[in-house]
Design a protein around this motif. Structure first.
Motif, PDB file in Angstrom:
ATOM      1  N   SER A  92       0.829  -1.208   0.000  1.00  0.00           N
ATOM      2  CA  SER A  92       0.000   0.000   0.000  1.00  0.00           C
ATOM      3  C   SER A  92       0.863   1.257   0.000  1.00  0.00           C
ATOM      4  O   SER A  92       0.566   2.235  -0.699  1.00  0.00           O
ATOM      5  CB  SER A  92      -0.949   0.004   1.199  1.00  0.00           C
ATOM      6  N   THR A  93       1.941   1.255   0.778  1.00  0.00           N
ATOM      7  CA  THR A  93       2.853   2.399   0.778  1.00  0.00           C
ATOM      8  C   THR A  93       3.552   2.529  -0.564  1.00  0.00           C
ATOM      9  O   THR A  93       3.728   3.640  -1.087  1.00  0.00           O
ATOM     10  CB  THR A  93       3.891   2.265   1.908  1.00  0.00           C
ATOM     11  N   TYR A 201     -17.316  -1.261 -18.676  1.00  0.00           N
ATOM     12  CA  TYR A 201     -16.131  -0.606 -18.110  1.00  0.00           C
ATOM     13  C   TYR A 201     -16.366  -0.303 -16.625  1.00  0.00           C
ATOM     14  O   TYR A 201     -17.435   0.174 -16.236  1.00  0.00           O
ATOM     15  CB  TYR A 201     -15.824   0.691 -18.851  1.00  0.00           C
ATOM     16  N   ALA A 202     -15.339  -0.551 -15.828  1.00  0.00           N
ATOM     17  CA  ALA A 202     -15.480  -0.405 -14.383  1.00  0.00           C
ATOM     18  C   ALA A 202     -14.198   0.101 -13.745  1.00  0.00           C
ATOM     19  O   ALA A 202     -13.100  -0.030 -14.304  1.00  0.00           O
ATOM     20  CB  ALA A 202     -15.861  -1.749 -13.757  1.00  0.00           C
ATOM     21  N   VAL A 203     -14.354   0.676 -12.574  1.00  0.00           N
ATOM     22  CA  VAL A 203     -13.238   0.888 -11.651  1.00  0.00           C
ATOM     23  C   VAL A 203     -13.243  -0.335 -10.753  1.00  0.00           C
ATOM     24  O   VAL A 203     -14.270  -0.645 -10.121  1.00  0.00           O
ATOM     25  CB  VAL A 203     -13.418   2.168 -10.826  1.00  0.00           C
ATOM     26  N   HIS A 204     -12.127  -1.054 -10.694  1.00  0.00           N
ATOM     27  CA  HIS A 204     -12.117  -2.291  -9.917  1.00  0.00           C
ATOM     28  C   HIS A 204     -10.742  -2.555  -9.319  1.00  0.00           C
ATOM     29  O   HIS A 204      -9.725  -2.006  -9.756  1.00  0.00           O
ATOM     30  CB  HIS A 204     -12.543  -3.481 -10.796  1.00  0.00           C
ATOM     31  N   GLY A 205     -10.725  -3.416  -8.328  1.00  0.00           N
ATOM     32  CA  GLY A 205      -9.467  -3.841  -7.753  1.00  0.00           C
ATOM     33  C   GLY A 205      -8.818  -4.912  -8.600  1.00  0.00           C
ATOM     34  O   GLY A 205      -9.494  -5.686  -9.286  1.00  0.00           O
ATOM     35  N   ALA A 206      -7.481  -4.937  -8.569  1.00  0.00           N
ATOM     36  CA  ALA A 206      -6.722  -5.932  -9.329  1.00  0.00           C
ATOM     37  C   ALA A 206      -5.452  -6.286  -8.577  1.00  0.00           C
ATOM     38  O   ALA A 206      -4.904  -5.460  -7.838  1.00  0.00           O
ATOM     39  CB  ALA A 206      -6.382  -5.416 -10.723  1.00  0.00           C
ATOM     40  N   THR A 207      -4.990  -7.499  -8.768  1.00  0.00           N
ATOM     41  CA  THR A 207      -3.753  -7.915  -8.106  1.00  0.00           C
ATOM     42  C   THR A 207      -2.522  -7.313  -8.775  1.00  0.00           C
ATOM     43  O   THR A 207      -1.463  -7.240  -8.147  1.00  0.00           O
ATOM     44  CB  THR A 207      -3.635  -9.449  -8.110  1.00  0.00           C
ATOM     45  N   ALA A 208      -2.659  -6.906 -10.034  1.00  0.00           N
ATOM     46  CA  ALA A 208      -1.550  -6.277 -10.750  1.00  0.00           C
ATOM     47  C   ALA A 208      -1.972  -4.883 -11.200  1.00  0.00           C
ATOM     48  O   ALA A 208      -2.917  -4.733 -11.974  1.00  0.00           O
ATOM     49  CB  ALA A 208      -1.148  -7.116 -11.959  1.00  0.00           C
ATOM     50  N   VAL A 209      -1.286  -3.865 -10.684  1.00  0.00           N
ATOM     51  CA  VAL A 209      -1.537  -2.473 -11.080  1.00  0.00           C
ATOM     52  C   VAL A 209      -0.190  -1.863 -11.458  1.00  0.00           C
ATOM     53  O   VAL A 209       0.506  -1.268 -10.635  1.00  0.00           O
ATOM     54  CB  VAL A 209      -2.199  -1.669  -9.941  1.00  0.00           C
ATOM     55  N   PRO A 210       0.218  -2.038 -12.721  1.00  0.00           N
ATOM     56  CA  PRO A 210       1.499  -1.472 -13.157  1.00  0.00           C
ATOM     57  C   PRO A 210       1.472   0.056 -13.138  1.00  0.00           C
ATOM     58  O   PRO A 210       0.403   0.666 -13.024  1.00  0.00           O
ATOM     59  CB  PRO A 210       1.645  -2.000 -14.594  1.00  0.00           C
ATOM     60  N   ALA A 211       2.639   0.651 -13.265  1.00  0.00           N
ATOM     61  CA  ALA A 211       2.744   2.118 -13.237  1.00  0.00           C
ATOM     62  C   ALA A 211       2.464   2.740 -14.598  1.00  0.00           C
ATOM     63  O   ALA A 211       2.802   3.897 -14.829  1.00  0.00           O
ATOM     64  CB  ALA A 211       4.136   2.521 -12.754  1.00  0.00           C
ATOM     65  N   VAL A 219     -10.450   0.680 -15.282  1.00  0.00           N
ATOM     66  CA  VAL A 219      -9.493   1.411 -14.452  1.00  0.00           C
ATOM     67  C   VAL A 219      -9.170   0.552 -13.241  1.00  0.00           C
ATOM     68  O   VAL A 219     -10.038   0.314 -12.391  1.00  0.00           O
ATOM     69  CB  VAL A 219     -10.048   2.779 -14.008  1.00  0.00           C
ATOM     70  N   ARG A 220      -7.945   0.058 -13.185  1.00  0.00           N
ATOM     71  CA  ARG A 220      -7.529  -0.799 -12.071  1.00  0.00           C
ATOM     72  C   ARG A 220      -6.975   0.029 -10.916  1.00  0.00           C
ATOM     73  O   ARG A 220      -6.269   1.020 -11.138  1.00  0.00           O
ATOM     74  CB  ARG A 220      -6.410  -1.742 -12.510  1.00  0.00           C
ATOM     75  N   VAL A 221      -7.261  -0.412  -9.689  1.00  0.00           N
ATOM     76  CA  VAL A 221      -6.599   0.093  -8.499  1.00  0.00           C
ATOM     77  C   VAL A 221      -6.197  -1.123  -7.677  1.00  0.00           C
ATOM     78  O   VAL A 221      -6.720  -2.226  -7.889  1.00  0.00           O
ATOM     79  CB  VAL A 221      -7.513   1.037  -7.672  1.00  0.00           C
ATOM     80  N   PRO A 222      -5.274  -0.985  -6.728  1.00  0.00           N
ATOM     81  CA  PRO A 222      -4.894  -2.144  -5.917  1.00  0.00           C
ATOM     82  C   PRO A 222      -6.081  -2.716  -5.134  1.00  0.00           C
ATOM     83  O   PRO A 222      -7.011  -1.992  -4.769  1.00  0.00           O
ATOM     84  CB  PRO A 222      -3.829  -1.572  -4.974  1.00  0.00           C
ATOM     85  N   VAL A 223      -6.044  -4.001  -4.877  1.00  0.00           N
ATOM     86  CA  VAL A 223      -7.131  -4.684  -4.174  1.00  0.00           C
ATOM     87  C   VAL A 223      -7.411  -4.030  -2.826  1.00  0.00           C
ATOM     88  O   VAL A 223      -8.569  -3.753  -2.470  1.00  0.00           O
ATOM     89  CB  VAL A 223      -6.799  -6.184  -3.998  1.00  0.00           C
ATOM     90  N   ARG A 224      -6.365  -3.788  -2.032  1.00  0.00           N
ATOM     91  CA  ARG A 224      -6.563  -3.183  -0.709  1.00  0.00           C
ATOM     92  C   ARG A 224      -7.123  -1.770  -0.829  1.00  0.00           C
ATOM     93  O   ARG A 224      -7.925  -1.334   0.000  1.00  0.00           O
ATOM     94  CB  ARG A 224      -5.257  -3.169   0.073  1.00  0.00           C
ATOM     95  N   ALA A 225      -6.705  -1.052  -1.855  1.00  0.00           N
ATOM     96  CA  ALA A 225      -7.229   0.305  -2.061  1.00  0.00           C
ATOM     97  C   ALA A 225      -8.723   0.248  -2.381  1.00  0.00           C
ATOM     98  O   ALA A 225      -9.509   1.078  -1.902  1.00  0.00           O
ATOM     99  CB  ALA A 225      -6.465   1.000  -3.187  1.00  0.00           C
ATOM    100  N   MET A 226      -9.139  -0.733  -3.182  1.00  0.00           N
ATOM    101  CA  MET A 226     -10.567  -0.878  -3.470  1.00  0.00           C
ATOM    102  C   MET A 226     -11.348  -1.228  -2.210  1.00  0.00           C
ATOM    103  O   MET A 226     -12.469  -0.747  -2.005  1.00  0.00           O
ATOM    104  CB  MET A 226     -10.781  -1.931  -4.558  1.00  0.00           C
ATOM    105  N   ASP A 227     -10.765  -2.047  -1.345  1.00  0.00           N
ATOM    106  CA  ASP A 227     -11.436  -2.368  -0.080  1.00  0.00           C
ATOM    107  C   ASP A 227     -11.683  -1.102   0.739  1.00  0.00           C
ATOM    108  O   ASP A 227     -12.741  -0.949   1.359  1.00  0.00           O
ATOM    109  CB  ASP A 227     -10.588  -3.347   0.727  1.00  0.00           C
TER     110      ASP A 227
END
Length: 243
Positions: A92-93, A201-211, A219-227
């Motif tokens: 997360s950091t 199309y969705a904003v969703h959590g994903a295990t891989a969020v490259p830079a 639009v992917r965001v990290p899983v913990r961020a989506m939580d």
């Protein structure tokens, strides 16, 4: 992601000025004597405490200690989604640092060296393009970040990855139309807690969020961020996607 037929399978608050000043002193970082009680305030109200100092350690994923706590407190004050101040430089950091680097035009490596430390002293403070009385979401495809906004202010900044050039994310103004509180297996991959804003199309959590842009259109965001985001948004939340 391209439209597909649906098939479902089964904040700590920002540190106070006093606490932040104490953390920085414990970390051995350079802090003006008055930083804890009279720190300059950036445009979004975040305390502009000095983090850069000669000889400070480079921080990266796996680092631990007071210096990491000070970094997390600073990023939290600037509204980046760290997830909590625990002195552990975890995923997360890492994503919070990458999001900060994206907004400030730095190399997106997730490493806090001299240039990132200097930017933390004088950061770019993003503002939303749209104002709503409640929460709204803005996906900045140029910066590859997601803003959670409220009443004309950015309240959270998340690392994001949008559609690659062959499957671009559509730009426009929508609202969240439906949500799935679970993993969803689509034809193009797994989506965690997707919030659909336009067709498939969705904003969703994903295990891989490259830079960089890497998705099939969502639009992917990290899983913990989506939580952490999940309970804040709902059906009807405005979604703005732009470059």
């Amino acid at each position: 992601m391209r439209p597909v037929s649906p098939r479902t399978i089964r904040h700590r608050r920002p540190a106070t000025h006093a606490a932040l000043g104490t953390a920085l002193l414990v970390a051995g970082l350079a802090v003006p004597a008055t930083a804890a009680s009279a720190a300059p305030v950036a445009a979004n109200g975040a305390a502009a405490v000095t983090l850069a100092a000669a000889g400070q350690p480079t921080l990266r994923q796996g680092s631990r200690g007071a210096a990491v706590s000070a970094l997390q407190a600073r990023l939290t004050a600037l509204r980046y989604d760290v997830g909590g101040i625990d002195g552990i430089f975890g995923p997360s950091t890492h994503h919070a640092v990458v999001a900060f680097q994206k907004v400030n035009g730095l190399a997106r490596d997730g490493i806090v060296g001299p240039r990132t430390r200097a930017a933390l002293d004088r950061p770019v403070v993003p503002t939303p393009r749209y104002t709503h009385p409640g929460y709204s979401i803005e996906a900045d495809l140029t910066r590859q970040v997601l803003y959670l906004a409220k009443r004309g202010a950015v309240v959270r900044i998340l690392d994001a990855s949008s559609g690659r050039s062959s499957t671009p994310t559509p730009t426009g103004d929508w609202t969240v139309g439906r949500r799935i509180d679970d993993w969803r297996q689509s034809d193009l991959g797994l989506l965690w807690r997707p919030n659909y804003f336009h067709r498939g199309y969705a904003v969703h959590g994903a295990t891989a969020v490259p830079a960089y842009p890497a998705s099939h259109g969502c639009v992917r965001v990290p899983v913990r961020a989506m939580d952490r985001l999940w309970t804040t948004i709902r059906v009807g939340t405005p979604v703005h996607v732009y470059r």
